[in-house]
Scaffold this motif. Structure first.
Motif, PDB file in Angstrom:
ATOM      1  N   ASP A  15       0.855  -1.180   0.000  1.00  0.00           N
ATOM      2  CA  ASP A  15       0.000   0.000   0.000  1.00  0.00           C
ATOM      3  C   ASP A  15       0.899   1.240   0.000  1.00  0.00           C
ATOM      4  O   ASP A  15       1.634   1.438  -0.942  1.00  0.00           O
ATOM      5  N   ASP A  16       0.891   2.024   1.070  1.00  0.00           N
ATOM      6  CA  ASP A  16       1.657   3.284   1.093  1.00  0.00           C
ATOM      7  C   ASP A  16       2.936   3.213   1.914  1.00  0.00           C
ATOM      8  O   ASP A  16       3.534   4.233   2.226  1.00  0.00           O
ATOM      9  N   LYS A  35       0.371  -9.876   0.961  1.00  0.00           N
ATOM     10  CA  LYS A  35      -0.846  -9.064   0.850  1.00  0.00           C
ATOM     11  C   LYS A  35      -1.855  -9.461   1.924  1.00  0.00           C
ATOM     12  O   LYS A  35      -2.423  -8.602   2.601  1.00  0.00           O
ATOM     13  N   ASN A  36      -2.060 -10.741   2.102  1.00  0.00           N
ATOM     14  CA  ASN A  36      -2.993 -11.216   3.122  1.00  0.00           C
ATOM     15  C   ASN A  36      -2.483 -10.913   4.526  1.00  0.00           C
ATOM     16  O   ASN A  36      -3.252 -10.529   5.404  1.00  0.00           O
ATOM     17  N   GLU A  39      -3.052  -7.403   5.171  1.00  0.00           N
ATOM     18  CA  GLU A  39      -4.411  -7.002   4.787  1.00  0.00           C
ATOM     19  C   GLU A  39      -4.339  -5.784   3.876  1.00  0.00           C
ATOM     20  O   GLU A  39      -5.041  -4.798   4.058  1.00  0.00           O
ATOM     21  N   ALA A  40      -3.475  -5.884   2.876  1.00  0.00           N
ATOM     22  CA  ALA A  40      -3.177  -4.774   1.970  1.00  0.00           C
ATOM     23  C   ALA A  40      -3.993  -4.874   0.689  1.00  0.00           C
ATOM     24  O   ALA A  40      -4.454  -5.945   0.302  1.00  0.00           O
ATOM     25  N   SER A  41      -4.127  -3.753   0.019  1.00  0.00           N
ATOM     26  CA  SER A  41      -4.773  -3.712  -1.293  1.00  0.00           C
ATOM     27  C   SER A  41      -3.773  -3.995  -2.400  1.00  0.00           C
ATOM     28  O   SER A  41      -4.080  -4.669  -3.375  1.00  0.00           O
ATOM     29  N   VAL A  42      -2.552  -3.441  -2.246  1.00  0.00           N
ATOM     30  CA  VAL A  42      -1.530  -3.565  -3.279  1.00  0.00           C
ATOM     31  C   VAL A  42      -0.195  -3.963  -2.645  1.00  0.00           C
ATOM     32  O   VAL A  42       0.240  -3.357  -1.674  1.00  0.00           O
TER      33      VAL A  42
END
Length: 140
Positions: A15-16, A35-36, A39-42
């Motif tokens: 993410d960021d 990612k899991n 709990e990230a989007s990207v």
């Protein structure tokens, strides 16, 4: 003669934020598991330019010792078992030898009591799971 184990340190943008993920050199990071885990989007590998800007070194020189506090460092459980390993020194052409988990600063420590994992063996066998516990590590 014993084979010295490498600590691989792929650098991700999650993410960021930037995250350094430590795995044994004969394992690979599964970005879906990262990612899991967060709990990230990207989740994507940081670009060479981002790596140079944030870590002040080239991609092939990245290692977990002396990393800025602004970078989160997480380690797969298998890194804990490495004794006198080798890792990048964050300077081109150099590596640290005889490194152990206690040498990694600002690491998120791991244990085998959770259901989350961030890597898998190159032969795709499942690794034990991990749980995070915040801790500061220092060179000693």
């Amino acid at each position: 003669m014993l084979k010295r184990l490498l600590v691989s340190s792929p650098f991700f943008k999650v993410d960021d934020r930037f995250v350094l993920v430590l795995v044994r050199g004969d394992h690979e990071v599964n970005d879906i598991k990262v990612k899991n885990y967060f709990e990230a989007s990207v989740v994507e590998l940081a670009t060479p330019e981002e790596t140079k800007e944030v870590l002040k070194c080239a991609v092939g020189s990245v290692g977990p010792i002396g990393v800025s506090d602004s970078v989160e460092v997480v380690a797969d459980h298998a890194v804990k078992a490495i004794v006198n390993g080798v890792c990048g020194a964050n300077e081109e052409g150099y590596h640290y030898t005889n490194v152990n988990e206690r040498n990694f600063n600002a690491i998120t420590k791991i244990s085998a009591s959770s259901k989350k994992e961030i890597s898998h063996r190159m032969d795709k066998a499942l690794l034990s799971s991990l749980k995070v516990l915040k801790s500061d590590m220092s060179l000693s």
